[in-house]
Design a protein around this motif. Structure first.
Motif, PDB file in Angstrom:
ATOM      1  N   SER A  81      -5.283   8.334  -3.095  1.00  0.00           N
ATOM      2  CA  SER A  81      -4.103   8.002  -3.120  1.00  0.00           C
ATOM      3  C   SER A  81      -3.557   7.852  -1.442  1.00  0.00           C
ATOM      4  N   VAL A  82      -4.438   7.314  -0.563  1.00  0.00           N
ATOM      5  CA  VAL A  82      -4.243   7.478   0.951  1.00  0.00           C
ATOM      6  C   VAL A  82      -3.999   6.143   1.068  1.00  0.00           C
ATOM      7  N   TYR A  83      -2.809   5.609   1.817  1.00  0.00           N
ATOM      8  CA  TYR A  83      -2.339   4.389   2.204  1.00  0.00           C
ATOM      9  C   TYR A  83      -2.191   4.246   3.729  1.00  0.00           C
ATOM     10  N   GLY A  85      -0.272  10.175   2.480  1.00  0.00           N
ATOM     11  CA  GLY A  85      -1.029  10.319   1.121  1.00  0.00           C
ATOM     12  C   GLY A  85      -0.830  11.572   0.685  1.00  0.00           C
TER      13      GLY A  85
END
Length: 335
Positions: free
Chosen positions: A15-17, A127
């Motif tokens: 869930s890191v962007y 994230g």
């Protein structure tokens, strides 16, 4: 789009962007007098800036109106540092970067200082804390977890950005070579949306001056005095007398607020007027910056208290005031 973003895995499960922030540029100041020169030009204390933090600052006209807002950080000193090595970096909106360098350079005179727009790439990364361990390994070291802290890693400079909810955000500043070598980092992130990053900036009350809003606002109307963007003890800089007078006399009648809307066909441009539908004769404010979901807007305190606020016209889309992470009375980023 850089090779880094081309190499981002479409199967990343974390869930890191990450998103390229192409609307931003980095200016470098080099030379033995660079820090002292900029200390006398900007609203924040440059010479007292610690190398492990970044700070918000502004650059004003002699009348105290902002020509730019920026995030500043000092270059990490090296043992074999050359005389022309960077001393300070500034993250600014790209559409005013060249003009800002040109104007500042006019006042260098005999000082040993030079300013230039760099080729450094700016990326927004965000994230959840649970995914930070893998990201740090890929980035080459521990990432800062407290807003405005910064580190230099093999992958580049990482600055923790302010936020209003759970999670973490960073400005990642890297050379093209650093991005090209960050293949492991690319496997840890998903492609993000730049509007999502901008919306988070707005929700924190972070005011970016762009070309369309130069020479319009004084620091207090953008709340810079509330979010550590102005030092009132550092000494003189262009517009300092105007800014100090407003501060000590308590004469600020306009502030920047945060608002949201349900539906908008287009994102309102910086500088778009704000109206109070109950007093439609003239605008009561204007957009500072906006995303698809909301905006920062400068407005009279009287209209902010009880106005029926509309965008672009007295019968335009309604903007609903939402809380900032600091009080307009005494302020301060809460993290």
């Amino acid at each position: 789009m850089s090779a880094f973003f081309d190499s981002i895995s479409s199967t990343s499960s974390g869930s890191v962007y990450a998103t390229p922030l192409t609307d931003y540029a980095v200016i470098a100041a080099t030379g033995a007098d660079a820090l002292a020169f900029l200390h006398g030009q900007l609203t924040h204390d440059v010479t007292g800036l610690s190398p492990d933090v970044a700070r918000l600052s502004g650059y004003c006209t002699a009348k105290g109106r902002l020509l730019a807002t920026m995030v500043l950080w000092r270059a990490q000193p090296a043992a074999d540092e050359a005389a022309d090595a960077p001393q300070l970096y500034a993250l600014v909106r790209r559409d005013l970067a060249d003009a800002l360098v040109k104007r500042l350079s006019m006042f260098v005179l005999r000082a040993k200082a030079k300013l230039a727009v760099t080729a450094l790439q700016v990326t927004g990364v965000w994230g959840e804390p649970a995914d930070v361990d893998a990201l740090q390994t890929a980035a080459g070291g521990a990432l800062p977890a407290t807003p405005w802290q910064r580190v230099d890693l093999p992958s580049g400079t990482w600055i923790a950005a302010p936020l209003v909810s759970g999670g973490l955000r960073w400005w990642w500043i890297a050379s093209q070579a650093q991005q090209d070598q960050a293949s492991t980092l690319a496997t840890q992130v998903q492609r993000g949306d730049a509007d999502h990053w901008q919306a988070a900036d707005l929700a924190t009350g972070l005011p970016w001056v762009a070309a369309a809003t130069q020479d319009v606002f004084i620091p207090q109307t953008l709340n810079l005095d509330l979010i550590d963007g102005v030092s009132f003890t550092k000494g003189c800089y262009p517009g300092q007398e105007v800014v100090a007078r407003s501060h000590y006399r308590g004469t600020v009648k306009r502030r920047t607020a945060y608002g949201q809307w349900d539906t908008m066909d287009t994102v309102p441009a910086p500088g778009t007027d704000i109206y109070d539908a109950r007093q439609p004769q003239e605008p009561c404010g204007r957009i500072v910056d906006a995303s698809r979901s909301g905006a920062l807007f400068e407005i009279t305190l009287a209209a902010l208290d009880d106005g029926d606020l509309r965008i672009g016209a007295p019968d335009g889309a309604k903007i609903t005031v939402a809380p900032l992470p600091y009080d307009l009375a005494d302020g301060g980023f809460k993290g």
